[in-house]
Design a protein around this motif. Structure first.
Motif, short mmCIF file in Angstrom:
data_model
loop_
_atom_site.label_atom_id
_atom_site.label_comp_id
_atom_site.label_asym_id
_atom_site.label_seq_id
_atom_site.Cartn_x
_atom_site.Cartn_y
_atom_site.Cartn_z
N HIS A 22 6.65 -11.39 -18.17
CA HIS A 22 7.41 -11.17 -16.94
C HIS A 22 7.26 -12.36 -15.99
CE1 HIS A 22 8.02 -9.45 -12.84
NE2 HIS A 22 9.14 -9.11 -13.44
N ALA A 23 6.06 -12.90 -15.87
CA ALA A 23 5.84 -14.07 -15.01
C ALA A 23 6.66 -15.26 -15.50
CB ALA A 23 4.35 -14.42 -14.98
N GLU A 24 6.76 -15.43 -16.80
CA GLU A 24 7.55 -16.54 -17.36
C GLU A 24 9.04 -16.33 -17.07
OE1 GLU A 24 8.12 -20.16 -19.18
OE2 GLU A 24 6.22 -19.19 -18.72
N PHE A 25 9.52 -15.11 -17.18
CA PHE A 25 10.93 -14.84 -16.91
C PHE A 25 11.27 -15.04 -15.44
CE2 PHE A 25 11.12 -11.79 -20.73
CZ PHE A 25 11.46 -12.85 -21.56
N GLN A 26 10.28 -14.91 -14.56
CA GLN A 26 10.53 -15.14 -13.13
C GLN A 26 10.78 -16.62 -12.84
OE1 GLN A 26 10.82 -12.73 -10.75
NE2 GLN A 26 10.75 -11.43 -12.55
N ARG A 27 10.29 -17.52 -13.69
CA ARG A 27 10.42 -18.96 -13.47
C ARG A 27 11.49 -19.62 -14.33
NH1 ARG A 27 4.62 -18.74 -14.49
NH2 ARG A 27 5.13 -19.79 -16.41
N THR A 28 12.15 -18.85 -15.17
CA THR A 28 13.11 -19.41 -16.11
C THR A 28 14.52 -18.91 -15.82
OG1 THR A 28 11.37 -19.37 -17.78
CG2 THR A 28 13.60 -19.71 -18.57
N PRO A 29 15.48 -19.82 -15.62
CA PRO A 29 16.86 -19.37 -15.38
C PRO A 29 17.40 -18.57 -16.57
CG PRO A 29 16.61 -21.69 -14.84
CD PRO A 29 15.36 -21.27 -15.52
N CYS A 30 18.11 -17.49 -16.27
CA CYS A 30 18.61 -16.62 -17.33
C CYS A 30 20.05 -16.94 -17.73
CB CYS A 30 18.50 -15.16 -16.92
SG CYS A 30 19.51 -14.72 -15.49
N SER A 31 20.77 -17.67 -16.88
CA SER A 31 22.17 -17.98 -17.16
C SER A 31 22.60 -19.14 -16.26
CB SER A 31 23.04 -16.75 -16.88
OG SER A 31 23.08 -16.50 -15.49
N PRO A 32 23.80 -19.69 -16.48
CA PRO A 32 24.28 -20.76 -15.60
C PRO A 32 24.48 -20.31 -14.15
CG PRO A 32 25.53 -20.75 -17.64
CD PRO A 32 24.67 -19.51 -17.65
N GLN A 33 24.58 -19.00 -13.91
CA GLN A 33 24.76 -18.49 -12.56
C GLN A 33 23.43 -18.15 -11.89
OE1 GLN A 33 26.21 -16.96 -15.26
NE2 GLN A 33 28.28 -17.73 -15.08
N CYS A 34 22.33 -18.28 -12.58
CA CYS A 34 21.01 -17.83 -12.10
C CYS A 34 20.50 -18.72 -10.97
CB CYS A 34 20.02 -17.84 -13.26
SG CYS A 34 18.40 -17.22 -12.80
N SER A 35 20.08 -18.08 -9.87
CA SER A 35 19.58 -18.83 -8.71
C SER A 35 18.16 -19.36 -8.91
CB SER A 35 19.64 -17.96 -7.46
OG SER A 35 18.77 -16.86 -7.60
N VAL A 36 17.48 -18.96 -9.97
CA VAL A 36 16.15 -19.49 -10.26
C VAL A 36 16.25 -20.99 -10.53
CG1 VAL A 36 14.19 -19.38 -11.85
CG2 VAL A 36 15.28 -17.28 -11.08
N GLY A 37 17.39 -21.46 -11.02
CA GLY A 37 17.59 -22.88 -11.27
C GLY A 37 17.47 -23.73 -10.02
N LEU A 38 17.71 -23.15 -8.84
CA LEU A 38 17.57 -23.89 -7.60
C LEU A 38 16.16 -24.42 -7.40
CD1 LEU A 38 19.70 -21.77 -5.11
CD2 LEU A 38 20.12 -24.12 -5.81
N ARG A 39 15.19 -23.72 -7.94
CA ARG A 39 13.79 -24.19 -7.85
C ARG A 39 13.61 -25.53 -8.54
NH1 ARG A 39 10.26 -18.77 -9.11
NH2 ARG A 39 10.66 -17.75 -7.11
N TYR A 40 14.47 -25.83 -9.48
CA TYR A 40 14.37 -27.08 -10.25
C TYR A 40 15.47 -28.06 -9.88
CZ TYR A 40 11.52 -23.87 -12.92
OH TYR A 40 10.58 -22.94 -13.30
N GLY A 41 16.21 -27.79 -8.82
CA GLY A 41 17.27 -28.69 -8.38
C GLY A 41 18.58 -28.49 -9.11
N ILE A 42 18.74 -27.39 -9.81
CA ILE A 42 19.98 -27.09 -10.53
C ILE A 42 20.80 -26.13 -9.68
CG2 ILE A 42 20.96 -26.09 -12.61
CD1 ILE A 42 18.28 -26.76 -14.00
N VAL A 43 22.00 -26.52 -9.30
CA VAL A 43 22.86 -25.66 -8.51
C VAL A 43 23.57 -24.70 -9.46
CG1 VAL A 43 24.80 -25.56 -6.90
CG2 VAL A 43 23.18 -27.47 -6.80
N PRO A 44 23.36 -23.39 -9.26
CA PRO A 44 23.99 -22.42 -10.15
C PRO A 44 25.51 -22.38 -10.00
CG PRO A 44 22.37 -21.38 -8.70
CD PRO A 44 22.53 -22.77 -8.27
#
Length: 97
Positions: A22-44
């Motif tokens: 679960h902790a790993e899934f919290q840090r990994t983007p799940c799709s191109p629309q996922c806002s978790v990518g913003l943590r890595y500078g990726i705009v969803p």
């Protein structure tokens, strides 16, 4: 906390595994629309001004859906998958192009 899991942990070792997963899934983007990518500078895709880093409503990030099949990331240490840093840099490069 784990009573909501679809697949209950039969023992302490499995429960700890579910916690790590679960902790790993919290840090990994799940799709191109996922806002978790913003943590890595990726705009969803489809991001708006209200989009917040790490606030994805996708099922892949929920603790109670760990037992469901669907889009998932691979576990760390899988020799067939490049390291996370490589995947993130590749995604950034593709979006920049």
């Amino acid at each position: 906390m784990f009573s909501r899991l679809l697949v209950p942990a039969p023992n302490e070792r499995t429960r700890r595994h579910y916690e790590r997963l679960h902790a790993e899934f919290q840090r990994t983007p799940c799709s191109p629309q996922c806002s978790v990518g913003l943590r890595y500078g990726i705009v969803p895709r489809g991001a708006k001004a209200k989009t917040q880093p790490g606030r994805c409503k996708g099922r892949a990030h929920r603790r109670d859906t760990l037992g469901l099949r669907g889009r998932r990331v691979t576990e760390p240490g899988d020799v067939e998958v490049p390291p996370r840093e490589t995947l993130i840099k590749s995604s950034v490069a593709q979006r920049a192009a």
